[in-house]
Design a protein around this motif. Structure first.
Motif, PDB file in Angstrom:
ATOM      1  N   GLN A   1      32.154  38.986  35.223  1.00  0.00           N
ATOM      2  CA  GLN A   1      32.069  39.131  36.670  1.00  0.00           C
ATOM      3  C   GLN A   1      32.648  40.448  37.165  1.00  0.00           C
ATOM      4  O   GLN A   1      32.291  40.927  38.242  1.00  0.00           O
ATOM      5  CB  GLN A   1      32.787  37.956  37.350  1.00  0.00           C
TER       6      GLN A   1
ATOM      7  N   TRP B   1      32.054  43.405  36.268  1.00  0.00           N
ATOM      8  CA  TRP B   1      31.020  44.425  36.463  1.00  0.00           C
ATOM      9  C   TRP B   1      30.388  44.295  37.838  1.00  0.00           C
ATOM     10  O   TRP B   1      30.146  45.279  38.522  1.00  0.00           O
ATOM     11  CB  TRP B   1      29.947  44.334  35.389  1.00  0.00           C
ATOM     12  N   THR B   2      30.100  43.069  38.262  1.00  0.00           N
ATOM     13  CA  THR B   2      29.515  42.857  39.584  1.00  0.00           C
ATOM     14  C   THR B   2      30.498  43.261  40.675  1.00  0.00           C
ATOM     15  O   THR B   2      30.130  43.932  41.639  1.00  0.00           O
ATOM     16  CB  THR B   2      29.086  41.384  39.771  1.00  0.00           C
TER      17      THR B   2
ATOM     18  N   GLU C   1      30.717  46.909  40.982  1.00  0.00           N
ATOM     19  CA  GLU C   1      29.488  47.474  41.539  1.00  0.00           C
ATOM     20  C   GLU C   1      29.375  47.271  43.047  1.00  0.00           C
ATOM     21  O   GLU C   1      29.023  48.186  43.780  1.00  0.00           O
ATOM     22  CB  GLU C   1      28.277  46.835  40.853  1.00  0.00           C
TER      23      GLU C   1
ATOM     24  N   GLY D   1      27.309  36.575  39.112  1.00  0.00           N
ATOM     25  CA  GLY D   1      27.144  37.870  39.760  1.00  0.00           C
ATOM     26  C   GLY D   1      26.068  37.893  40.820  1.00  0.00           C
ATOM     27  O   GLY D   1      26.246  38.469  41.904  1.00  0.00           O
ATOM     28  N   GLU D   2      24.956  37.254  40.536  1.00  0.00           N
ATOM     29  CA  GLU D   2      23.843  37.218  41.490  1.00  0.00           C
ATOM     30  C   GLU D   2      24.218  36.447  42.753  1.00  0.00           C
ATOM     31  O   GLU D   2      23.950  36.890  43.870  1.00  0.00           O
ATOM     32  CB  GLU D   2      22.627  36.574  40.817  1.00  0.00           C
TER      33      GLU D   2
ATOM     34  N   THR E   1      26.777  38.486  44.842  1.00  0.00           N
ATOM     35  CA  THR E   1      26.117  39.590  45.553  1.00  0.00           C
ATOM     36  C   THR E   1      25.349  39.061  46.764  1.00  0.00           C
ATOM     37  O   THR E   1      25.437  39.630  47.852  1.00  0.00           O
ATOM     38  CB  THR E   1      25.162  40.332  44.600  1.00  0.00           C
TER      39      THR E   1
END
Length: 193
Positions: free
Chosen positions: A100, A102-103, A106, A180-181, A184
Motif C-alpha cells: 500500500q 506505493w499507492t 503516489e 490501492g485502487e 485512490t
C-alpha cells in the motif's frame, strides 16, 4: 524496470513470503473509547502569522491530538480540521503495508491540500520505520511515530494496515482495509467534495 522499482518489488515479495496472513498482518494495541467532537480553544490574538495555517474555530475531537513525526517534528492534527483526512496505520514489517505504501506515495502529493494523508507508524522500532519511509518514498507525507500505541488505541485500530478516513465534519466515515485502487477512488471522491 528501474532499479528502485525492482528493489521495492523484491522487498515486498520477501515480506509477503515470510509473513503469513498478509491481509491482516497482526493485532495492534487494545481498544480505547471512541472519539467524538468538542470545541477547540480559540487562538490568542496575534498568535497566527500570515504564513501559519488558520485553524477553524471548531476542531473535532478526532483531530484533537498532537504527536511527533518520525523525524522528531511536532505535529498537530487540529491544523487539518475542516478537510477530510486519511490516517494510515502501518507497521514497518507488514507486507500489506509495503504494497500500500506505493499507492500512498503516489497519491499523497496530489491530494496534500484537499485530502491530507497522514501515516501512523506503530508496532515496530523507529529505525525500521524510518527505513520503511525511505524505501517507499514516503518522506513527503507526514509519518507519525506511534510506537507507544496511543493513536492506535484512540482510533481503536487493532491491526495494520488500517485506513481511518475522517470526513470534513470530523466523523469517521471509513475504518478498515483498503486496497490501492479503493483508496485512490475514495480519496479522489473526497477531494471532489
Amino acid at each position: 524496470m528501474r532499479p528502485r522499482t525492482a528493489r521495492r518489488l523484491a522487498t515486498a515479495a520477501v515480506l509477503a513470503a515470510t509473513l503469513p496472513g498478509a491481509a491482516s498482518c497482526a493485532v495492534g494495541p487494545e481498544r480505547a473509547t471512541p472519539v467524538g467532537v468538542v470545541a477547540a480553544a480559540s487562538p490568542t490574538a496575534g498568535s497566527a502569522s500570515p504564513a501559519a495555517p488558520v485553524v477553524p474555530a471548531r476542531v473535532p475531537e478526532t483531530l484533537s491530538f498532537s504527536a511527533k513525526t518520525l523525524d522528531g517534528t511536532a505535529f498537530s492534527a487540529a491544523a487539518l480540521a475542516g478537510r477530510p483526512v486519511v490516517l494510515w496505520f502501518w507497521a514497518p514489517w507488514c507486507a500489506t503495508c509495503a504494497s500500500q505504501a506505493w499507492t500512498v506515495a503516489e497519491i499523497a502529493p496530489k491530494y496534500r491540500d484537499t485530502v491530507p494523508i497522514v501515516g501512523v507508524a506503530g508496532l515496530g522500532e523507529q529505525k525500521a520505520m524510518k527505513e520503511f519511509v525511505t524505501e517507499f518514498d514516503l518522506a513527503g507525507t507526514p509519518q507519525l511515530d506511534d510506537r507507544s500505541g496511543t493513536l492506535w488505541r484512540r482510533f481503536e485500530v487493532v491491526e495494520q494496515s488500517t485506513f481511518v478516513i475522517v470526513g470534513r465534519d470530523g466523523r469517521v466515515v471509513h475504518q478498515g482495509f483498503l486496497d490501492g485502487e479503493s483508496l485512490t477512488r475514495q480519496v479522489d471522491a473526497l477531494a471532489r467534495g
